[in-house]
Design a protein around this motif. Sequence first.
Motif, mmCIF file in Angstrom:
data_model
loop_
_atom_site.group_PDB
_atom_site.id
_atom_site.type_symbol
_atom_site.label_atom_id
_atom_site.label_comp_id
_atom_site.label_asym_id
_atom_site.label_seq_id
_atom_site.Cartn_x
_atom_site.Cartn_y
_atom_site.Cartn_z
ATOM 1 N N ASP A 19 -0.803 -5.922 1.696
ATOM 2 C CA ASP A 19 0.881 -5.791 2.022
ATOM 3 C C ASP A 19 1.289 -4.353 2.182
ATOM 4 O OD1 ASP A 19 -0.315 -3.389 0.765
ATOM 5 O OD2 ASP A 19 -0.428 -4.296 -1.765
ATOM 6 N N LYS A 20 2.610 -4.390 2.115
ATOM 7 C CA LYS A 20 2.876 -2.710 3.249
ATOM 8 C C LYS A 20 2.963 -2.156 2.314
ATOM 9 C CE LYS A 20 8.130 -1.319 4.037
ATOM 10 N NZ LYS A 20 9.469 -1.273 3.847
ATOM 11 N N GLU A 21 2.517 -1.757 1.390
ATOM 12 C CA GLU A 21 2.000 -0.209 0.889
ATOM 13 C C GLU A 21 0.771 -0.033 1.130
ATOM 14 O OE1 GLU A 21 1.103 1.321 -3.014
ATOM 15 O OE2 GLU A 21 1.919 -0.361 -3.346
ATOM 16 N N THR A 22 -0.253 -1.246 1.772
ATOM 17 C CA THR A 22 -1.315 -0.840 2.297
ATOM 18 C C THR A 22 -1.450 -0.414 3.692
ATOM 19 O OG1 THR A 22 -2.559 -1.759 0.514
ATOM 20 C CG2 THR A 22 -3.959 -1.720 2.441
ATOM 21 N N MET A 23 -0.501 -0.886 4.335
ATOM 22 C CA MET A 23 -0.308 -0.825 5.430
ATOM 23 C C MET A 23 -0.070 0.379 5.761
ATOM 24 S SD MET A 23 -1.614 -3.619 7.721
ATOM 25 C CE MET A 23 -1.123 -2.771 8.908
ATOM 26 N N GLU A 24 1.548 0.385 5.308
ATOM 27 C CA GLU A 24 1.815 2.189 5.224
ATOM 28 C C GLU A 24 0.463 3.004 4.886
ATOM 29 O OE1 GLU A 24 4.696 2.048 2.231
ATOM 30 O OE2 GLU A 24 5.700 1.027 3.462
ATOM 31 N N LYS A 25 0.241 3.261 4.264
ATOM 32 C CA LYS A 25 -1.363 4.067 3.337
ATOM 33 C C LYS A 25 -1.985 3.856 4.853
ATOM 34 C CE LYS A 25 -1.922 3.517 -0.804
ATOM 35 N NZ LYS A 25 -1.933 2.213 -2.512
#
Length: 54
Positions: A19-25
Motif C-alpha cells: 500500500d501507499k503507506e508501506t511504500m512511503e516508509k
Amino acid sequence: MGRPKSDNPKDVRFQIRADKETMEKLDYCAKENNSSRSEIIRQGIDLVYAKTKK
C-alpha cells in the motif's frame, strides 16, 4: 572485459504488492540510509530471520 562476476549474484527477482503507506516508509528508509529499496528489503529480511532463529 566488462564487470567482474559477483561472488553473490542477485539473479532472483520477485514482486510484492504494497500500500501507499508501506511504500512511503520504504522510500523514507532508503533515502535516510542512502540505499536502495532492494537493500532495505534485504536488511529487513535479515532482521526478521535473525529474530526468528533466536
